[in-house]
Scaffold this active site. Structure first.
Site, PDB file in Angstrom:
ATOM      1  N   ASP A   1       4.794  -8.525  12.072  1.00 43.97           N
ATOM      2  CA  ASP A   1       4.074  -8.033  13.338  1.00 43.97           C
ATOM      3  C   ASP A   1       5.247  -6.986  13.872  1.00 43.97           C
ATOM      4  O   ASP A   1       6.130  -7.484  14.649  1.00 43.97           O
ATOM      5  CB  ASP A   1       3.820  -8.640  14.142  1.00 43.97           C
ATOM      6  CG  ASP A   1       2.740  -8.379  15.378  1.00 43.97           C
ATOM      7  OD1 ASP A   1       2.798  -7.202  15.546  1.00 43.97           O
ATOM      8  OD2 ASP A   1       1.686  -9.186  15.761  1.00 43.97           O
TER       9      ASP A   1
ATOM     10  N   HIS B   1       0.424  -6.581  12.390  1.00 41.65           N
ATOM     11  CA  HIS B   1      -0.524  -6.587  13.690  1.00 41.65           C
ATOM     12  C   HIS B   1      -1.655  -6.049  13.216  1.00 41.65           C
ATOM     13  O   HIS B   1      -1.915  -4.868  12.576  1.00 41.65           O
ATOM     14  CB  HIS B   1       0.161  -5.807  14.636  1.00 41.65           C
ATOM     15  CG  HIS B   1      -0.467  -5.842  16.055  1.00 41.65           C
ATOM     16  ND1 HIS B   1      -0.154  -6.909  16.807  1.00 41.65           N
ATOM     17  CD2 HIS B   1      -1.652  -5.438  16.594  1.00 41.65           C
ATOM     18  CE1 HIS B   1      -0.746  -7.021  17.705  1.00 41.65           C
ATOM     19  NE2 HIS B   1      -1.710  -5.893  17.954  1.00 41.65           N
TER      20      HIS B   1
END
Length: 232
Positions: free
Chosen positions: A171, A202
């Site tokens: 992420d 993400h």
């Protein structure tokens, strides 16, 4: 297909809209679907519709209504992505939690006195789902790629209901250091379960667009379904 329905604020005197999707029969429970920084867009509405198809009453409150109501943005369009970041910078998260609590109250009233209400959130919504676990009377909470949860660990003492967090290890909005702090800080909390998704980024569980990873989304969504079936 859902509809827009008003939700009265906790303070009264004002209301905002939520997208509401209903199951074909009696709801097994309700789930509040908490938006990303892109508003209650088609992807969030699809999340609600899918939950309704699984027997849940699903509410997606318009949390940006104080700034600009009825926002719908596409993160794959650069100008709209930037607008999402701009809205996030203006967003009052404490007011947003109160709006989530108002949505929980509305959903519970629709279910009846014994009805249970869960929350699931994505990105900003993942952070808010964690905050809601600390600050509201919901019954179960799921956060996908929540941003900044490492800065909220001091609130975890207030968590009294089950929490599930989905954390993609690549992420680019949540650093490895932040992820480590989450694991270390929440590792002793019996209410919290964290699943890592190696190499995913993400937004991997979005319903559409460039960020989605089909296999990762299926794994995380399956775990969420099992979690809600157990706790709601």
């Amino acid at each position: 297909m859902g509809e827009l329905l008003p939700v009265t604020t906790l303070e009264g005197g004002a209301s905002f809209y939520a997208y509401v999707a209903r199951p074909a029969g009696k709801p097994r429970a309700a789930i509040i679907v908490i938006q990303e920084i892109f508003g209650v867009n088609e992807g969030i509405r699809r999340k609600c519709d899918s939950l309704a198809a699984s027997g849940y009453l699903a509410f997606a409150p318009d949390l940006f209504w104080r700034i600009e109501p009825h926002i719908e943005l596409d993160p794959d369009v650069p100008d709209q992505l930037q607008k999402g970041f701009d809205l996030f910078g203006k967003f009052d998260q404490d007011a947003g939690i109160r709006d989530i609590e108002a949505a929980i109250k509305t959903a519970r009233a629709a279910l009846g006195p014994d009805g249970k209400v869960g929350c699931v959130g994505y990105c900003l919504g993942g952070r808010l789902a964690f905050m809601a676990a600390c600050r509201t009377d919901g019954d179960a909470f799921v956060g996908y790629y929540g941003v900044g949860i490492d800065g909220l660990l001091g609130e975890q003492h207030a968590i009294g209901k089950p929490v599930l967090l989905h954390v993609p290890t690549a992420d680019h909005f949540v650093s490895p250091e932040a992820q480590k702090a989450m694991h270390q800080g929440l590792g002793g909390n019996r209410h919290v379960t964290i699943h890592d998704y190696e190499g995913l980024d993400h937004g991997f569980a979005t319903e559409m667009g460039d960020r989605r990873d089909d296999a990762g989304a299926a794994l995380a969504d399956g775990r969420s379904a099992t979690f809600f079936a157990e706790h709601l």
